[in-house]
Design a protein around this motif. Structure first.
Motif, PDB file in Angstrom:
ATOM      1  N   GLN A   1       4.923  15.086   9.622  1.00 37.52           N
ATOM      2  CA  GLN A   1       6.351  15.157   9.938  1.00 37.52           C
ATOM      3  C   GLN A   1       7.160  14.879   8.677  1.00 37.52           C
ATOM      4  N   TYR A   2       8.088  15.790   8.358  1.00 33.48           N
ATOM      5  CA  TYR A   2       8.988  15.550   7.241  1.00 33.48           C
ATOM      6  C   TYR A   2       9.966  14.429   7.595  1.00 33.48           C
ATOM      7  N   ILE A   3      10.471  13.759   6.561  1.00 30.18           N
ATOM      8  CA  ILE A   3      11.443  12.685   6.772  1.00 30.18           C
ATOM      9  C   ILE A   3      12.730  13.259   7.334  1.00 30.18           C
ATOM     10  N   VAL A   4      13.180  14.378   6.782  1.00 26.90           N
ATOM     11  CA  VAL A   4      14.315  15.121   7.330  1.00 26.90           C
ATOM     12  C   VAL A   4      13.949  16.598   7.328  1.00 26.90           C
ATOM     13  N   GLU A   5      14.543  17.326   8.224  1.00 29.19           N
ATOM     14  CA  GLU A   5      14.249  18.755   8.369  1.00 29.19           C
ATOM     15  C   GLU A   5      15.215  19.612   7.561  1.00 29.19           C
ATOM     16  N   GLU A   6      16.488  19.195   7.529  1.00 34.24           N
ATOM     17  CA  GLU A   6      17.530  19.922   6.786  1.00 34.24           C
ATOM     18  C   GLU A   6      17.614  19.329   5.383  1.00 34.24           C
ATOM     19  N   ARG A   7      16.931  19.964   4.436  1.00 35.99           N
ATOM     20  CA  ARG A   7      16.776  19.358   3.110  1.00 35.99           C
ATOM     21  C   ARG A   7      17.616  20.113   2.081  1.00 35.99           C
ATOM     22  N   GLU A   8      18.902  19.741   2.054  1.00 35.22           N
ATOM     23  CA  GLU A   8      19.829  20.307   1.069  1.00 35.22           C
ATOM     24  C   GLU A   8      20.610  19.166   0.441  1.00 35.22           C
ATOM     25  N   LEU A   9      20.600  19.102  -0.889  1.00 39.13           N
ATOM     26  CA  LEU A   9      21.324  18.039  -1.571  1.00 39.13           C
ATOM     27  C   LEU A   9      22.824  18.320  -1.577  1.00 39.13           C
ATOM     28  N   ILE A  10      23.620  17.275  -1.473  1.00 34.49           N
ATOM     29  CA  ILE A  10      25.058  17.394  -1.587  1.00 34.49           C
ATOM     30  C   ILE A  10      25.407  17.246  -3.064  1.00 34.49           C
TER      31      ILE A  10
ATOM     32  N   THR B   1      23.358   0.205  -5.513  1.00 33.66           N
ATOM     33  CA  THR B   1      23.460  -0.022  -4.073  1.00 33.66           C
ATOM     34  C   THR B   1      24.181   1.141  -3.415  1.00 33.66           C
ATOM     35  N   ILE B   2      23.527   1.778  -2.466  1.00 33.27           N
ATOM     36  CA  ILE B   2      24.137   2.870  -1.708  1.00 33.27           C
ATOM     37  C   ILE B   2      24.689   2.287  -0.409  1.00 33.27           C
ATOM     38  N   ILE B   3      26.010   2.364  -0.247  1.00 32.62           N
ATOM     39  CA  ILE B   3      26.652   1.903   0.992  1.00 32.62           C
ATOM     40  C   ILE B   3      26.905   3.122   1.867  1.00 32.62           C
TER      41      ILE B   3
ATOM     42  N   GLN C   1       0.808  -1.212   0.000  1.00 29.87           N
ATOM     43  CA  GLN C   1       0.000   0.000   0.000  1.00 29.87           C
ATOM     44  C   GLN C   1       0.846   1.269   0.000  1.00 29.87           C
ATOM     45  N   SER C   2       2.175   1.103  -0.077  1.00 28.26           N
ATOM     46  CA  SER C   2       3.048   2.261   0.055  1.00 28.26           C
ATOM     47  C   SER C   2       2.980   3.187  -1.148  1.00 28.26           C
ATOM     48  N   GLY C   3       2.916   2.629  -2.348  1.00 26.31           N
ATOM     49  CA  GLY C   3       2.727   3.445  -3.542  1.00 26.31           C
ATOM     50  C   GLY C   3       3.903   4.315  -3.923  1.00 26.31           C
ATOM     51  N   GLY C   4       5.115   3.991  -3.486  1.00 27.76           N
ATOM     52  CA  GLY C   4       6.277   4.799  -3.826  1.00 27.76           C
ATOM     53  C   GLY C   4       6.753   4.550  -5.248  1.00 27.76           C
ATOM     54  N   LYS C   5       7.527   5.479  -5.765  1.00 25.46           N
ATOM     55  CA  LYS C   5       8.110   5.363  -7.100  1.00 25.46           C
ATOM     56  C   LYS C   5       9.611   5.156  -6.943  1.00 25.46           C
ATOM     57  N   ALA C   6      10.007   3.918  -6.762  1.00 29.32           N
ATOM     58  CA  ALA C   6      11.401   3.620  -6.452  1.00 29.32           C
ATOM     59  C   ALA C   6      12.283   3.716  -7.687  1.00 29.32           C
ATOM     60  N   THR C   7      13.545   4.052  -7.456  1.00 30.27           N
ATOM     61  CA  THR C   7      14.530   4.051  -8.538  1.00 30.27           C
ATOM     62  C   THR C   7      15.141   2.666  -8.721  1.00 30.27           C
ATOM     63  N   GLY C   8      14.834   1.747  -7.836  1.00 34.13           N
ATOM     64  CA  GLY C   8      15.410   0.412  -7.904  1.00 34.13           C
ATOM     65  C   GLY C   8      16.689   0.277  -7.115  1.00 34.13           C
ATOM     66  N   LYS C   9      17.113   1.332  -6.440  1.00 33.85           N
ATOM     67  CA  LYS C   9      18.353   1.280  -5.660  1.00 33.85           C
ATOM     68  C   LYS C   9      18.080   0.725  -4.269  1.00 33.85           C
ATOM     69  N   SER C  10      19.111   0.124  -3.701  1.00 36.80           N
ATOM     70  CA  SER C  10      19.039  -0.464  -2.368  1.00 36.80           C
ATOM     71  C   SER C  10      20.059   0.217  -1.469  1.00 36.80           C
ATOM     72  N   VAL C  11      19.992  -0.096  -0.172  1.00 42.32           N
ATOM     73  CA  VAL C  11      20.868   0.517   0.824  1.00 42.32           C
ATOM     74  C   VAL C  11      21.497  -0.552   1.701  1.00 42.32           C
TER      75      VAL C  11
ATOM     76  N   VAL D   1      20.648  10.770  -0.017  1.00 42.54           N
ATOM     77  CA  VAL D   1      20.394   9.336  -0.204  1.00 42.54           C
ATOM     78  C   VAL D   1      18.936   9.100  -0.590  1.00 42.54           C
ATOM     79  N   TYR D   2      18.011   9.760   0.095  1.00 50.48           N
ATOM     80  CA  TYR D   2      16.594   9.604  -0.253  1.00 50.48           C
ATOM     81  C   TYR D   2      16.339  10.050  -1.695  1.00 50.48           C
ATOM     82  N   HIS D   3      16.993  11.113  -2.100  1.00 50.88           N
ATOM     83  CA  HIS D   3      16.862  11.582  -3.478  1.00 50.88           C
ATOM     84  C   HIS D   3      17.276  10.491  -4.459  1.00 50.88           C
ATOM     85  N   GLN D   4      18.400   9.824  -4.180  1.00 50.06           N
ATOM     86  CA  GLN D   4      18.875   8.754  -5.058  1.00 50.06           C
ATOM     87  C   GLN D   4      17.930   7.558  -5.065  1.00 50.06           C
TER      88      GLN D   4
END
Length: 436
Positions: A423-432, A336-338, A42-52, A402-405
């Motif tokens: 509640q946002y997932i993170v509060e400081e939302r700046e991409l590196i 895969t994000i390590i 039921q999550s309905g996310g649009k995944a990129t196919g990447k794992s962690v 990481v969430y962006h990826q």
């Protein structure tokens, strides 16, 4: 636990009929595997196919003796080790990690994380938040639980779907998202229930499931609302996981190529079990798990810091470099994000016990794979390693990246907490941007 309803009575084979149907007692915080699969669908996310793969260094490792050495600093700061070059020009790491240095072009080091909290807890490494944030309602969810909530399972096949979130460390938390999105922890009891009892054949299980379906048809005929469903598609998928044994096979490395085990440093010393977790992580991703969390070592080095580094950094170097090489040669590294971090850095000045104490003003974060730009050190501390001097980075900036990826839009997605507040997932939302 995968429970197919039935009366409890004993047969000549010694298996009670109720026990016969309670196959797959999986440790999802008291929830059944079918419930977990249903929630993820039921999550309905649009995944990129990447794992962690998220590696937690319990106790808070010293940045000064791992990835941010200061060979020009006074002796009471610089410690006992020298930096060595890696395969990426300009990127240097501790001399105790020669294997990792050979894959320097495949990872990046953020040397200027500025806002660690002085907390001996994995919550920061798991979520980017302090353990005290929303503590009264369960705290913030870790990355695996966020992936479970938003993305769901990576693979859905006739054999079932592996759990999204699996924890080999025992350190992750689902926070206010609740037990429905907790990680599966394959302890000895849970692992024993990932496969069928040897006395129970697949045919016998299928016969029992068919019988229950027939009984369920009778129930439905008696139920005008049609809501009495004993075996739904999620139960069938859960049965598929148990009967296929894919997850159990992934956790069992005894048949892995001996050369691969040797590459990971398995069987060499007291850290063999920890090194094996890196190999299991790779195998679990292949089995369909999206997020694997593991830990390595004990890094609370208030005393004998340098002795501890000599014992721990070589096996870490062996296992981590092997994981990167293994994922690369199988074509999975870009997907895969390590991640690897601890609670904080440690004091730049060496104490009188040849140790380093807690230091949350500066620390490192290791990141590899994930289709990012690597072979670089991002940020810089001052000449004594005391605080970020160039390009300060907040911990949540890393998680946001990481969430962006992963395809998770942390700028817009919110979760409703138990008090009904978004509640946002993170509060400081700046991409590196150096990474992507």
């Amino acid at each position: 636990m995968l429970i197919l309803p039935g009366h409890q009575y004993q047969c000549c084979d010694g298996i009670s009929r109720r026990g016969f149907l309670q196959i797959g007692a999986l440790a999802f915080g008291g929830l059944t595997l079918p419930q977990l699969l249903r929630a993820e669908s039921q999550s309905g996310g649009k995944a990129t196919g990447k794992s962690v793969i998220n590696i937690f260094l319990n106790g808070g490792p010293t940045h000064m003796d791992t990835f941010d050495l200061k060979p020009q600093a006074p002796s009471e700061f610089r410690g006992e080790f020298l930096p060595i070059k890696t395969s990426s020009p300009g990127l240097e790491i501790c001399e105790l990690m020669p294997e990792l240095a050979t894959v320097g072009n495949q990872f990046s080091i953020i040397r200027s994380v500025e806002n660690f909290k002085n907390e001996h807890n994995a919550r920061q490494s798991d979520s980017g938040w302090s353990v005290n944030s929303l503590k009264n309602i369960g705290g913030r969810p870790g990355i695996g639980s966020v992936m479970s909530k938003i993305l769901g399972p990576a693979q859905v096949t006739p054999e079932g779907a592996a759990p999204t979130n699996l924890d080999l460390s025992g350190s992750t938390r689902s926070g206010f998202l609740g037990p429905m999105h907790s990680a599966f922890r394959p302890n000895s009891r849970a692992r024993g229930n990932l496969i069928l009892d040897r006395r129970v054949t697949r045919e016998r299980l299928d016969d029992r499931a068919q019988l229950l379906k027939n009984l369920d048809g009778i129930k439905q005929a008696m139920d005008a609302s049609g809501r009495m469903i004993a075996i739904d598609s999620f139960t069938e998928r859960a049965m598929g996981i148990i009967t296929s044994g894919k997850l159990a096979d992934a956790l069992d490395t005894k048949n892995e190529d001996p050369k691969t085990k040797e590459m990971y440093g398995i069987g060499k010393d007291r850290y063999s079990r920890s090194n094996e977790s890196f190999l299991k992580a790779r195998r679990l991703l292949e089995a369909g798990v999206r997020c694997v969390s593991l830990n390595f070592g004990s890094w609370d080095t208030h005393g004998k810091n340098f002795d501890s580094m000599r014992k721990q950094l070589p096996p870490l170097s062996k296992a981590l470099s092997a994981l990167i090489i293994d994922l690369d040669r199988t074509g999975r590294l870009d997907d895969t994000i390590i991640m690897m971090s601890g609670e904080f850095g440690r004091t730049p000045r060496v104490n009188r016990n040849a140790g380093r104490d807690h230091w949350n003003r500066a620390g490192f974060f290791f990141i590899a794979g994930g289709g990012m730009r690597h072979g670089q050190a991002i940020g810089k501390t001052n000449r004594l390693g005391e605080f970020p001097q160039e390009r300060p980075v907040k911990l949540q900036h890393i998680f946001h990246t990481v969430y962006h990826q992963l395809g998770i839009d942390a700028n817009n997605i919110t979760f409703t907490d138990p008090n009904g507040r978004p509640q946002y997932i993170v509060e400081e939302r700046e991409l590196i941007h150096e990474l992507i």
